[in-house]
Design an enzyme around this catalytic site. Structure first.
Site, PDB file in Angstrom:
ATOM      1  N   THR A  54     -10.370   4.089  -1.133  1.00 34.34           N
ATOM      2  CA  THR A  54      -8.683   3.215  -0.566  1.00 34.34           C
ATOM      3  C   THR A  54      -9.298   1.719  -0.578  1.00 34.34           C
ATOM      4  O   THR A  54     -10.346   1.448  -2.053  1.00 34.34           O
ATOM      5  CB  THR A  54      -9.897   3.531   1.019  1.00 34.34           C
ATOM      6  OG1 THR A  54      -8.707   3.213   2.053  1.00 34.34           O
ATOM      7  CG2 THR A  54     -11.061   3.017   0.915  1.00 34.34           C
ATOM      8  N   CYS A 110     -11.377  -3.432   8.171  1.00 38.26           N
ATOM      9  CA  CYS A 110     -11.729  -2.343   8.188  1.00 38.26           C
ATOM     10  C   CYS A 110     -12.716  -2.125   6.952  1.00 38.26           C
ATOM     11  O   CYS A 110     -13.597  -3.039   5.895  1.00 38.26           O
ATOM     12  CB  CYS A 110     -10.926  -1.492   7.342  1.00 38.26           C
ATOM     13  SG  CYS A 110      -9.473  -1.668   8.459  1.00 38.26           S
ATOM     14  N   HIS A 135     -12.408   5.382   7.071  1.00 40.12           N
ATOM     15  CA  HIS A 135     -12.170   4.121   6.707  1.00 40.12           C
ATOM     16  C   HIS A 135     -11.804   4.015   8.226  1.00 40.12           C
ATOM     17  O   HIS A 135     -11.298   3.650   8.878  1.00 40.12           O
ATOM     18  CB  HIS A 135     -10.735   4.015   5.967  1.00 40.12           C
ATOM     19  CG  HIS A 135     -10.060   2.459   6.011  1.00 40.12           C
ATOM     20  ND1 HIS A 135      -9.017   2.010   5.109  1.00 40.12           N
ATOM     21  CD2 HIS A 135      -9.971   1.670   6.921  1.00 40.12           C
ATOM     22  CE1 HIS A 135      -9.259   1.474   4.392  1.00 40.12           C
ATOM     23  NE2 HIS A 135      -8.808   0.818   5.930  1.00 40.12           N
TER      24      HIS A 135
END
Lengths: 204, 161
Positions: free
Chosen positions: B25, B30, B47
């Site tokens: 990712t 985040c 996530h």
């Protein structure tokens, strides 16, 4: 007709006008033909939309502009780093290849493009739909595409799992550059978007 | 042996898998929580976007992976349901939580990290690695063959954790 379909049609009409205008302004700004290669409006799940973007870990220069007023929108323009160098030369009226690295001047050139495109989009709303909106100062970011896109979506995705996205790709044929523009309606915009397209039935 | 899957996690999303899969990712503010069972070479990545479900929203109506307080239990649940992995079988590595936009006053990334640490502790899961903070994005790839996470902070050399 479902709300989602009705919403999508309203957004499609507005997005087409906005993207056409932005493309004209972009071509004029860089004095080169910028062809619209992609033009679409859709509702997407936040996870799917960002997974698609995260799969491409290119570094980009992105410009965020918050458009405030009757229909708050979030605007994003981005281009990869080689493309940003060429755009910087084009906007500063220099021979392509003059800018060798992404310095503050080059970033500021891309920032200016984002600012002008966001203003062009705002003008479409003001002129064609009598909606009062205006862009706030642009913010330029140089980072991974996934990171740039994630930060762009954050505010809207906080309380929504599906978001409406207006997406377009401009291709500068002569210099083989692709740049990308996104417009994201913020909370409360949907009803007004529907209303301005269909005052009799929208906005309900 | 199954072919290796290259799983990509978007925001507010969870992916679980087993060796030889990998999960990757990109992150800004985040945080990615990677849980790994080294005995069975099974792991998962969450996530998450924010620390806590807002007070006026029911837990039932939220996308669980969006928040640390619902996402971490959901990641544990998915690992258990899919592979029979228990919290006591896994360790954690966490990444992200940057403050990418300098003009934003509130440091969401920091809040996220504090919440993640607290919730992992409540679940008895030890954090082996925390590569968090800064003002640049992260690209991470979690290899389920060995539990290593290749992390590249924007502008830096990639490192393995």
């Amino acid at each position: 007709m479902s709300d989602k379909v009705k919403l999508s049609r309203a957004v499609e009409l507005i997005s087409k006008l906005s993207i056409d205008k932005a493309s004209q302004v972009f071509s004029k700004l860089i004095k080169s033909g910028a062809r619209i290669e992609l033009e679409k409006a859709y509702v997407a799940d936040i996870s799917e939309a960002t997974a698609k973007i995260a799969a491409d870990n290119n570094e980009v220069v992105g410009v965020y502009v918050d458009i405030v007023g009757d229909i708050p929108l979030k605007f994003l323009f981005y281009v990869d780093v080689p493309g940003s160098l060429v755009l910087s030369d084009l906007i500063m009226r220099r021979a392509v290849g003059t800018t060798k690295q992404l310095d503050e001047l080059a970033k500021s050139a891309v920032q200016e493009i984002g600012n002008i495109l966001a203003s062009a989009v705002s003008n479409v709303f003001a002129a064609d739909f009598q909606v009062s909106i205006k862009p706030t100062p642009p913010i330029v970011v140089h980072d991974y595409l996934g990171t740039v896109f994630e930060e762009y979506l954050m505010e809207v995705a906080v309380d929504k799992d599906e978001i409406m996205i207006i997406e377009s790709t401009f291709f500068v044929v002569k210099d083989n550059i692709k740049s990308f523009m996104f417009i994201l309606p913020v909370h409360g915009s949907e009803k007004i978007l529907n209303y301005i397209v269909d005052p009799a039935g929208g906005g309900k | 042996m199954d072919a290796a899957k290259d799983l990509v996690v978007g925001i507010a999303d969870i992916k679980v898998g087993k060796s030889p899969d990998s999960i990757r990712t990109s992150l800004g503010s985040c945080i990615a929580v990677c849980l790994y069972d080294s005995e069975r070479k099974i792991g998962g990545m969450l996530h998450l976007m924010l620390a806590h479900v807002p007070a006026d929203v029911s837990d039932e109506n939220v996308k669980k992976a969006k928040f640390a307080d619902t996402g971490i239990p959901e990641l544990i649940r998915q690992l258990n349901r899919t592979y029979g992995v228990k919290p006591s079988d896994v360790t954690a590595k966490i990444f992200g939580g940057a403050k990418v936009l300098k003009n934003v006053m509130h440091n969401i990334g920091y809040d996220n990290e504090v919440a993640v640490r607290e919730i992992l502790k409540q679940n008895g899961i030890r954090i082996m690695v925390a590569r968090t903070g800064g003002d640049k994005g992260y690209n991470i790839r979690f290899e389920l063959e060995n539990g290593k996470v290749k992390c590249q902070v924007f502008g830096e050399e990639p490192k393995e954790y």
